[in-house]
Design an enzyme around this catalytic site. Sequence first.
Site, PDB file in Angstrom:
ATOM      1  N   SER A   1      -3.017  -7.708   3.195  1.00  0.00           N
ATOM      2  CA  SER A   1      -3.214  -7.711   4.575  1.00  0.00           C
ATOM      3  C   SER A   1      -3.582  -8.972   5.262  1.00  0.00           C
ATOM      4  CB  SER A   1      -4.654  -6.721   4.908  1.00  0.00           C
ATOM      5  OG  SER A   1      -4.109  -5.228   4.335  1.00  0.00           O
TER       6      SER A   1
ATOM      7  N   LYS B   1     -17.610  -6.571   6.549  1.00  0.00           N
ATOM      8  CA  LYS B   1     -16.264  -7.290   6.720  1.00  0.00           C
ATOM      9  C   LYS B   1     -15.949  -7.267   8.163  1.00  0.00           C
ATOM     10  CE  LYS B   1     -13.337  -7.104   2.696  1.00  0.00           C
ATOM     11  NZ  LYS B   1     -12.123  -6.241   1.967  1.00  0.00           N
TER      12      LYS B   1
ATOM     13  N   HIS C   1       0.567  -1.169   0.092  1.00  0.00           N
ATOM     14  CA  HIS C   1      -0.038  -0.015  -0.059  1.00  0.00           C
ATOM     15  C   HIS C   1       0.963   1.371  -0.067  1.00  0.00           C
ATOM     16  CE1 HIS C   1      -3.199  -2.570   2.493  1.00  0.00           C
ATOM     17  NE2 HIS C   1      -3.689  -2.271   1.126  1.00  0.00           N
TER      18      HIS C   1
ATOM     19  N   ARG D   1      -2.024  -6.405  -8.292  1.00  0.00           N
ATOM     20  CA  ARG D   1      -0.704  -7.314  -7.979  1.00  0.00           C
ATOM     21  C   ARG D   1      -0.806  -8.582  -8.686  1.00  0.00           C
ATOM     22  NH1 ARG D   1      -3.119  -7.708  -1.942  1.00  0.00           N
ATOM     23  NH2 ARG D   1      -4.877  -7.544  -3.358  1.00  0.00           N
TER      24      ARG D   1
HETATM   25  P1  ADP Z   1     -10.008  -3.731  -0.197  1.00  0.00           P
HETATM   26  O1  ADP Z   1     -10.645  -4.395   0.919  1.00  0.00           O
HETATM   27  O2  ADP Z   1     -10.786  -2.509  -0.634  1.00  0.00           O
HETATM   28  O3  ADP Z   1      -9.652  -4.651  -1.394  1.00  0.00           O
HETATM   29  P2  ADP Z   1      -7.238  -3.573   0.540  1.00  0.00           P
HETATM   30  O4  ADP Z   1      -6.746  -2.668   1.669  1.00  0.00           O
HETATM   31  O5  ADP Z   1      -7.105  -4.904   0.628  1.00  0.00           O
HETATM   32  O6  ADP Z   1      -8.842  -3.254   0.570  1.00  0.00           O
HETATM   33  O7  ADP Z   1      -6.524  -2.884  -0.940  1.00  0.00           O
HETATM   34  C1  ADP Z   1      -6.731  -1.538  -1.259  1.00  0.00           C
HETATM   35  C2  ADP Z   1      -6.116  -1.556  -2.589  1.00  0.00           C
HETATM   36  O8  ADP Z   1      -4.733  -1.467  -2.629  1.00  0.00           O
HETATM   37  C3  ADP Z   1      -6.489  -2.397  -3.760  1.00  0.00           C
HETATM   38  O9  ADP Z   1      -6.731  -1.874  -4.873  1.00  0.00           O
HETATM   39  C4  ADP Z   1      -5.440  -3.464  -3.474  1.00  0.00           C
HETATM   40  O10 ADP Z   1      -5.427  -4.174  -4.940  1.00  0.00           O
HETATM   41  C5  ADP Z   1      -4.259  -2.810  -3.258  1.00  0.00           C
HETATM   42  N1  ADP Z   1      -3.200  -3.471  -2.877  1.00  0.00           N
HETATM   43  C6  ADP Z   1      -3.272  -4.257  -1.737  1.00  0.00           C
HETATM   44  N2  ADP Z   1      -1.944  -4.689  -1.516  1.00  0.00           N
HETATM   45  C7  ADP Z   1      -1.262  -3.954  -2.381  1.00  0.00           C
HETATM   46  C8  ADP Z   1       0.373  -4.467  -2.671  1.00  0.00           C
HETATM   47  N3  ADP Z   1       1.067  -5.437  -2.147  1.00  0.00           N
HETATM   48  N4  ADP Z   1       0.552  -3.813  -3.978  1.00  0.00           N
HETATM   49  C9  ADP Z   1      -0.196  -3.055  -4.566  1.00  0.00           C
HETATM   50  N5  ADP Z   1      -1.404  -2.581  -4.421  1.00  0.00           N
HETATM   51  C10 ADP Z   1      -1.872  -3.366  -3.210  1.00  0.00           C
END
Ligand code: ADP
Length: 161
Positions: A127, A40, A16, A89
């Site tokens: 996460s 969630k 992130h 990803r």
């Molecule tokens: P959500 O529950 O909305 O998917 P996340 O916090 O899991 O929330 O992810 C938010 C955004 O960040 C999503 O678009 C996800 O694809 C992106 N994201 C999560 N991990 C990574 C990473 N390692 N590299 C790039 N983007 C990421």
Amino acid sequence: MKVLYPGSFDPLTFGHLDLIKRAIDSFGEVIIAVLENPTKNSTFTVNRRLEQIKQATNQLSKIEIISYKGLTVDCAKKFQVDLILRGLRAMSDFEYELQIAHTNRSIDASIETIFLASEAHHSFLSSSVVKEVAMFGGNVDHMVPNLIANDLYEMFDIKYS
Ligand code: ADP
């Protein structure tokens, strides 16, 4: 230009963080928006996630950290952003992300979604992976900022010195 980066951030990872830094370079200003999603089951409270993000980004300027409930497009309009930013990803993200982007456009076609590809070395990071590693006693120092690693060790009662 101002972009909205919405997500659960439960918790924020280096993946992130990398996306946030690159979005500042590419677009100018980033609003990190933590979704309060009642459907969630979250690990950290929204307030803790906001605090974690605040500390992890304290060296960065041109960001704002907020939480929101409801539709992402409504949040985007409220903060007058031009774009919604999401990360990709792998192909598995693509299907899900495309569905959300199409849904958002069907609600409000004036707001565009743009995607940044993750750094290859962050493409395994999520996460949930971080939580799973911490839960089973693994070290997550290379996956998340310090404060968040400590929060995870405390939550799963594991101590690293
Ligand atoms: P959500 O529950 O909305 O998917 P996340 O916090 O899991 O929330 O992810 C938010 C955004 O960040 C999503 O678009 C996800 O694809 C992106 N994201 C999560 N991990 C990574 C990473 N390692 N590299 C790039 N983007 C990421």
